[in-house]
Enzyme design. Structure first.
Site, short mmCIF file in Angstrom:
data_model
loop_
_atom_site.label_atom_id
_atom_site.label_comp_id
_atom_site.label_asym_id
_atom_site.label_seq_id
_atom_site.Cartn_x
_atom_site.Cartn_y
_atom_site.Cartn_z
CG ASP A 8 28.91 -24.23 34.21
OD1 ASP A 8 29.24 -24.61 35.35
OD2 ASP A 8 29.28 -24.80 33.18
CD GLU A 39 31.39 -23.77 29.06
OE1 GLU A 39 32.27 -23.83 28.18
OE2 GLU A 39 30.59 -24.69 29.26
CG ASN A 40 27.55 -22.31 29.13
OD1 ASN A 40 27.71 -23.12 30.03
ND2 ASN A 40 27.82 -22.58 27.88
CG ASN A 67 32.26 -27.38 26.31
OD1 ASN A 67 32.16 -27.16 27.52
ND2 ASN A 67 31.21 -27.58 25.56
CG HIS A 68 30.04 -23.51 25.06
ND1 HIS A 68 29.57 -23.63 23.77
CD2 HIS A 68 29.38 -24.44 25.79
CE1 HIS A 68 28.64 -24.57 23.73
NE2 HIS A 68 28.51 -25.09 24.94
CG HIS A 157 33.98 -27.14 31.71
ND1 HIS A 157 33.06 -26.36 32.38
CD2 HIS A 157 33.49 -27.29 30.45
CE1 HIS A 157 32.08 -26.05 31.56
NE2 HIS A 157 32.30 -26.62 30.39
CG HIS A 182 30.38 -29.60 30.56
ND1 HIS A 182 30.24 -28.75 29.49
CD2 HIS A 182 30.09 -30.85 30.10
CE1 HIS A 182 29.89 -29.45 28.42
NE2 HIS A 182 29.78 -30.72 28.76
CG HIS A 184 24.79 -26.36 32.61
ND1 HIS A 184 24.29 -25.68 31.53
CD2 HIS A 184 26.13 -26.12 32.60
CE1 HIS A 184 25.26 -25.05 30.90
NE2 HIS A 184 26.39 -25.32 31.53
FE FE2 Z 1 30.65 -26.67 29.08
#
Ligand code: FE2
Length: 265
Positions: A8, A39-40, A67-68, A157, A182, A184
Site C-alpha cells: 500500500d 489505494e492510499n 476499500n478506499h 485486501h 490493508h 499497513h
Molecule cells: Fe485498505
C-alpha cells in the site's frame, strides 16, 4: 520469473520512497512483473488518474486497490474510460473482484509481458471487520475456472490475519501467490506453502512509518484519547517501501522463494 509486489503506497511520502527505490529493485533483482497496491496513494485516501499514470511510468504493470478505491471519483471515470477487453493502463487498475455485481471497474486482469509470459492479477477484499462484499473464497473458485494464465497473483485486501491465512491455505497449489494488504504493518510470515503458493499475511505499507498506519500520530492519538472526531492527514516521517519479491516458474506458476523488502531513505 520474478514478481515484485509493492505494498500500500501511502500519500506523498509513500510515492517519494517508491520513486526512490522501485527502479533499482526492478533492475538489480531482474523483476519481470510489477504489481503495486495504490489505494492510499493520494494523501492516504484513494488514487487519482495522475498518480496511477506515475506508478505505471515507474514500471508497474498492474495496480490493485481495496476499500478506499472510490475515494477519488475521477478514478472511477479513469477505470471506465476503456472497454473491458482493453489492455491499456486504465484497465490495469483493479478494484476487489468480490464487490457487488455491477460495481464499476474490474477485479481481474489477464495480460502478457513483452517476453510472452502470460499472467493474471486478482484483487479481493476480506469480509471480517470490513464492509460487506461477496465471499472471497467461493469467488476465487469461480474466477479460477475462467483464468488461462498459470502465473496468478492475488492481492487479498483484508483486516483479519485469520481470514488472510485461511485464504492462503484455501488457494495453496492453485495460484502463484496470495499476498495480504490493508493493515499497513508488514508481517514476518512470508513463505512458500507446501503446494507451491507464495504467501504473506501483509506486505505492509510503502509510506511514512513515523505515523499510525500512515496518519500523523498526534491526530490519531487525539482521537483515541478524547473520542472526538478530527481531521486525519498523511504523515511524512521515516518513509519506507515495503515489498515482496517472489520467484516462480513461468510455465507451471509454482512459487520457489519469497523475500521481504523494507527499504528506507
Ligand atoms: Fe485498505
Amino acid at each position: 520469473m520474478r514478481i515484485l509486489f509493492v505494498g500500500d503506497v501511502f500519500g506523498s511520502a509513500g510515492r517519494r520512497i517508491v520513486r526512490e527505490h522501485i527502479a533499482h529493485v526492478i533492475a538489480e533483482r531482474g523483476v519481470d512483473l510489477v504489481i503495486v497496491n495504490a489505494e492510499n496513494a493520494a494523501g492516504g485516501f484513494g488514487c487519482t488518474p495522475a498518480i496511477a499514470e506515475e506508478l505505471f511510468d515507474l514500471g508497474a504493470h498492474v495496480l490493485t486497490t481495496g476499500n478506499h478505491v472510490w475515494d477519488k471519483r475521477e478514478l472511477i471515470d479513469y477505470m471506465q474510460s476503456v472497454p473491458p477487453d482493453s489492455h491499456e493502463r486504465p484497465r490495469r487498475v483493479l478494484r476487489p473482484a468480490n464487490y457487488v455485481a455491477g460495481t464499476p471497474g474490474h477485479g481481474i486482469y489477464e495480460g502478457t509481458l513483452p517476453n510472452g509470459q502470460a499472467y493474471a492479477v486478482i484483487n479481493l477484499q476480506g469480509r471480517v471487520f470490513m464492509a460487506s462484499n461477496d465471499d472471497p473464497f467461493r469467488k476465487m473458485d469461480a474466477i479460477l475456472e475462467t483464468i488461462k494464465a498459470k502465473v496468478i497473483f492475488v492481492d487479498f485486501h483484508a483486516e483479519a490475519t485469520s481470514e488472510k491465512v485461511a485464504l492462503g491455505w484455501y488457494l495453496d497449489g492453485r495460484v502463484t501467490a496470495v499476498v495480504g494488504t490493508h493493515t499497513h504493518v508488514p508481517t514476518a510470515d512470508n513463505r512458500v506453502l507446501p503446494g507451491g503458493t507464495a504467501y504473506q499475511t501483509d506486505v505492509g505499507m510503502s509510506g511514512p512509518y513515523e505515523s499510525v498506519i500512515g496518519v500523523e500520530k498526534e491526530m490519531v492519538l487525539h482521537r483515541f484519547l478524547t473520542g472526538m472526531p478530527g481531521k486525519f492527514e498523511a504523515a511524512k516521517g521515516d518513509p519506507r517501501m515495503a515489498a515482496l519479491l517472489i520467484e516462480c516458474d513461468g510455465v507451471t506458476g509454482q512459487a520457489y522463494t519469497t523475500q521481504r523488502l523494507l527499504l528506507g531513505e
